[in-house]
Design a protein around this motif. Structure first.
Motif, short mmCIF file in Angstrom:
data_model
loop_
_atom_site.label_atom_id
_atom_site.label_comp_id
_atom_site.label_asym_id
_atom_site.label_seq_id
_atom_site.Cartn_x
_atom_site.Cartn_y
_atom_site.Cartn_z
N LYS A 198 0.82 -1.21 0.00
CA LYS A 198 0.00 0.00 0.00
C LYS A 198 0.86 1.26 0.00
O LYS A 198 0.48 2.28 -0.58
CB LYS A 198 -0.93 -0.01 1.22
N PHE A 199 2.01 1.21 0.66
CA PHE A 199 2.85 2.40 0.74
C PHE A 199 3.42 2.76 -0.62
O PHE A 199 3.64 3.94 -0.91
CB PHE A 199 3.98 2.14 1.74
N SER A 200 3.67 1.76 -1.45
CA SER A 200 4.30 2.02 -2.75
C SER A 200 3.29 2.10 -3.88
O SER A 200 3.69 2.30 -5.03
CB SER A 200 5.32 0.90 -3.05
N ASN A 201 2.01 1.95 -3.55
CA ASN A 201 1.02 1.76 -4.61
C ASN A 201 0.94 2.92 -5.59
O ASN A 201 0.80 2.74 -6.79
CB ASN A 201 -0.35 1.51 -3.98
N GLU A 202 1.06 4.14 -5.07
CA GLU A 202 0.92 5.32 -5.92
C GLU A 202 2.27 5.94 -6.28
O GLU A 202 2.31 7.06 -6.76
CB GLU A 202 0.05 6.36 -5.22
N THR A 203 3.34 5.22 -6.03
CA THR A 203 4.67 5.77 -6.26
C THR A 203 5.32 5.24 -7.53
O THR A 203 6.16 5.92 -8.12
CB THR A 203 5.57 5.49 -5.05
N PHE A 204 4.91 4.06 -7.98
CA PHE A 204 5.53 3.44 -9.15
C PHE A 204 4.45 2.96 -10.11
O PHE A 204 3.32 2.66 -9.71
CB PHE A 204 6.41 2.26 -8.73
N SER A 205 4.81 2.91 -11.38
CA SER A 205 3.89 2.42 -12.41
C SER A 205 4.69 1.55 -13.39
O SER A 205 5.87 1.79 -13.64
CB SER A 205 3.22 3.58 -13.14
N LEU A 206 3.99 0.52 -13.92
CA LEU A 206 4.60 -0.40 -14.87
C LEU A 206 3.85 -0.30 -16.19
O LEU A 206 2.64 -0.50 -16.25
CB LEU A 206 4.54 -1.84 -14.33
#
Length: 671
Positions: free
Chosen positions: A237-245
């Protein structure tokens, strides 16, 4: 073959078949003339289907003589087996056989069956040619997998036409057939990536959409969908909005990297991402790629205060190390609120009167304050963050400045002061107008906050203080004094008034301070007598003044102040003693302590007259002449005011206060 002959020469014998095994006549024929038994053309003898033995009864008689008896004989024909049959496959599949590449070794593909009608003859099997990966049992005709079949192996074909030969024991007869085998792909290969672990470092202020890593993966399976690769990013959840593939590329965003977070601190300031690389087979096969992103902290935020400016107040009598107030700033860079406070400038005073605790921002008093000297101070406090970079970098430190205003609150710690401390005035009787104005002031209070009252020497209320405005009052006589006292005055009369001045008019009585001033009034008669002799004399008036102070409230000093006062008092008393010793060192010893003692003075002339002294400079000149031994007339209430106390001292042990005469050393206790 000749079966029989007639014993008579010249007689012909005729042969005939009397009986035989069933169907024997179909396969054999008898020549009646010569008796030859032969095999017919059709049908053929078949050892595998016909009788194996035939018995034929043959009769022989003389030709033409039917009455003669005949002889008979039995011929047995044994059929011999001959290898004359070709093996025949019982079943060969017309459709191709599909096999999977992951079949285990020894797995049976098909069992071929061939037959040979020759009795006692067996059939054997073999490949016509070499087929890598397959084997056939020569007795059973079972075809099996002899080595791994890998669809992705370039040396292994994806289909075979297996040619099989079936032959008899003597390899005299054989037959061939074909079996088509097609190899099918199986999803037996995991996706393979060039790297399964990535460790990357980026600063926290890296822009959004920055390319993080490109994944390169392949699948060795030879057909679709087994080699169709897809990527799936696994995040918490902490990284959910920080990276995209996107496809096989990982980028920063939509949110910015943030080093300054308590949760991120618990993660040791690193993101751990997992990418599942899967193929499209059934079932799917996957490979996990681990990406560790270590974030480098950057000092990117300035300290922020909770208000644009700070204002504090402190009483002027506050002791050193008194807490004045606290400047509160926060810094959102990790480690949070790791800031230092310093006074960067401002109105600090001649000697710095304030200091600030670097870690807490608490402003404390460093020196004494005096509101009458300065009522307000303005300081510039600099707030600087520290250790907010991975490696300390003074050039990248961020700071903010804030204005701090310190208002000094007034405390009534200064008693009123009169200038001069005592007054003398010569007036003529009867005076009807204000004849003397007091000049008193207070550093803590305005003129209008001072109150004045006559506390001693005002017999029958003959004097009053007139104060029409806010200025100090003036001393005047009342009507009673003018009509009753000076109606028949003939000689000068002296009055000594003690006036008390109190500050904080209308304020808290417990905190009021007061002082006294002495006013000596020389009242002269209306007419001045003329001298009766030619001798010119001057008035020898013994004038005394006293300064008394009634203390309503006093300041309690600290211990060190008491020590200083004690030492000062001791030094002062020693100086007084030294002066007295110098003055009386030539006098007899007894007279130093007993004025009436006349030891060793019998031969000295006695002084019967007093020296003429000059009137103090602030007394009006007198044009009248009096006798040298004339004494001033004192009204009731002013008889015991001859001693002038011009100094005050405080006992540091008991706290009692004393008035003393610096000339005579006489001391009077006030409380």
């Amino acid at each position: 073959m000749i079966l029989a002959r007639d014993p008579d020469p010249g007689q012909e014998v005729e042969f005939s078949i009397l009986s035989s095994t069933v169907n024997a006549t179909n396969y054999f024929a008898l020549d009646s003339t010569n008796g030859i038994l032969s095999k017919t053309v059709e049908p053929h003898l078949d050892y595998e289907t016909n009788l194996k033995r035939f018995q034929i009864v043959i009769a022989a008689r003389t030709r033409g003589n039917m009455s003669l008896e005949s002889c008979t004989g039995t011929i047995t024909v044994n059929i011999q087996n001959v290898n004359d049959e070709i093996p025949v496959f019982a079943y060969l599949p017309d459709a191709p056989i599909h096999i999977y590449e992951n079949l285990p070794l020894g797995r049976e593909l098909i069992k071929l069956t061939a037959t040979d009608r020759d009795i006692g003859d067996s059939v054997h099997y073999e490949f016509v040619g070499t087929f890598k990966g397959f084997s056939i049992n020569d007795d059973s005709g079972v075809i099996t997998i002899s080595q791994p079949l890998d669809y992705e192996d370039p040396v292994i074909p994806h289909s075979w036409i297996l040619k099989i030969r079936a032959y008899d024991n003597d390899r005299v007869h054989s037959t061939t057939g074909t079996v088509t085998v097609i190899l099918q792909d199986v999803n037996d290969n995991l996706p393979q990536c060039t790297q399964n672990l990535y460790v990357i470092e980026f600063p926290e202020n890296i822009p959004i959409e920055t390319h993080l890593v490109s994944l390169i993966c392949t699948d060795q399976d030879g057909t679709d969908p087994n080699n169709n690769i897809t990527y799936h990013l696994i995040m918490d959840k902490f990284s959910n909005e920080t990276f995209s593939l996107i496809n096989n590329e990982i980028k920063i965003g939509p949110n910015q990297l943030n080093y300054d977070d308590f949760v991120f601190a618990g993660m040791q300031f690193k993101y751990t991402l997992f990418v599942r690389v899967s193929d499209g087979g059934n079932p799917k096969l996957s490979t996990i790629i681990t990406i560790i992103l270590r974030v480098i902290r950057i000092n990117e935020l300035n300290p922020i205060g909770n208000m644009p400016a700070f204002t504090f107040s402190v009483p002027e009598n506050s002791a050193m190390d008194t807490l004045i107030g606290r400047v509160v700033f926060t810094d959102a860079d990790w480690p949070f609120n790791n800031i230092k406070y310093t006074i960067d400038g401002g109105n600090l005073g001649t000697h710095s009167k304030f200091y600030i605790e670097p870690n807490t921002g608490m402003i404390k008093l460093l020196d004494s304050l005096d509101r009458e000297v300065q009522a307000q101070y303005k300081l510039t406090v600099r707030v600087t963050d520290i250790n907010n970079d991975i490696e300390p970098d003074p050039l990248r430190q961020r700071s903010s400045a804030v204005l701090v205003t310190i208002n000094v609150l007034n405390i009534n710690d200064e008693p009123p002061i009169c200038n001069p401390p005592h007054l003398e005035k010569i007036i003529y009787a009867p005076a009807k107008i204000p004849f003397l104005q007091l000049n008193c002031s207070d550093k803590d209070s305005s003129h209008k906050a001072l109150s004045y009252s006559i506390i001693r020497g005002n017999t029958n209320n003959w004097f009053t203080l007139e104060r029409p405005g806010v200025d100090p009052p003036s001393l005047a006589t009342t009507k009673n004094f003018q009509h009753d006292v000076f109606r028949g005055i003939q000689e000068p009369t002296t009055f000594q008034l003690l006036i008390e001045i109190t500050d904080e008019l209308g304020g808290n009585k417990a905190s009021q301070l007061s002082t006294t001033t002495t006013v000596i009034i020389h009242m002269l008669p209306w007419t001045t007598p003329q001298p009766t002799t030619a001798t010119k004399t001057t008035i020898a008036t013994t004038m005394t003044t006293s300064i008394l102070m009634r203390i309503s409230y006093y300041w309690s000093p600290d211990n060190w102040i008491s020590s200083v006062i004690t030492i000062t008092s001791v030094l002062f008393l020693m100086c007084v003693y030294a002066v007295a010793w110098c003055l009386f060192k030539d006098a007899p010893g007894c007279s130093r302590f007993f004025p009436n003692c006349h030891q060793h003075q019998m031969n000295q002339p006695s002084i019967t007259t007093k020296e003429i002294i000059e009137i103090p400079r602030n007394i009006d000149s007198l044009n009248c002449q009096q006798k040298s031994n004339a004494k001033p007339i004192l009204l009731p209430g002013n008889e015991n005011v001859a001693t002038i106390y011009d100094g005050r001292a405080i006992d540091p042990v008991t706290g009692k206060q004393y008035l003393f005469n610096s000339q005579t050393g006489e001391v009077m206790m006030l409380n």
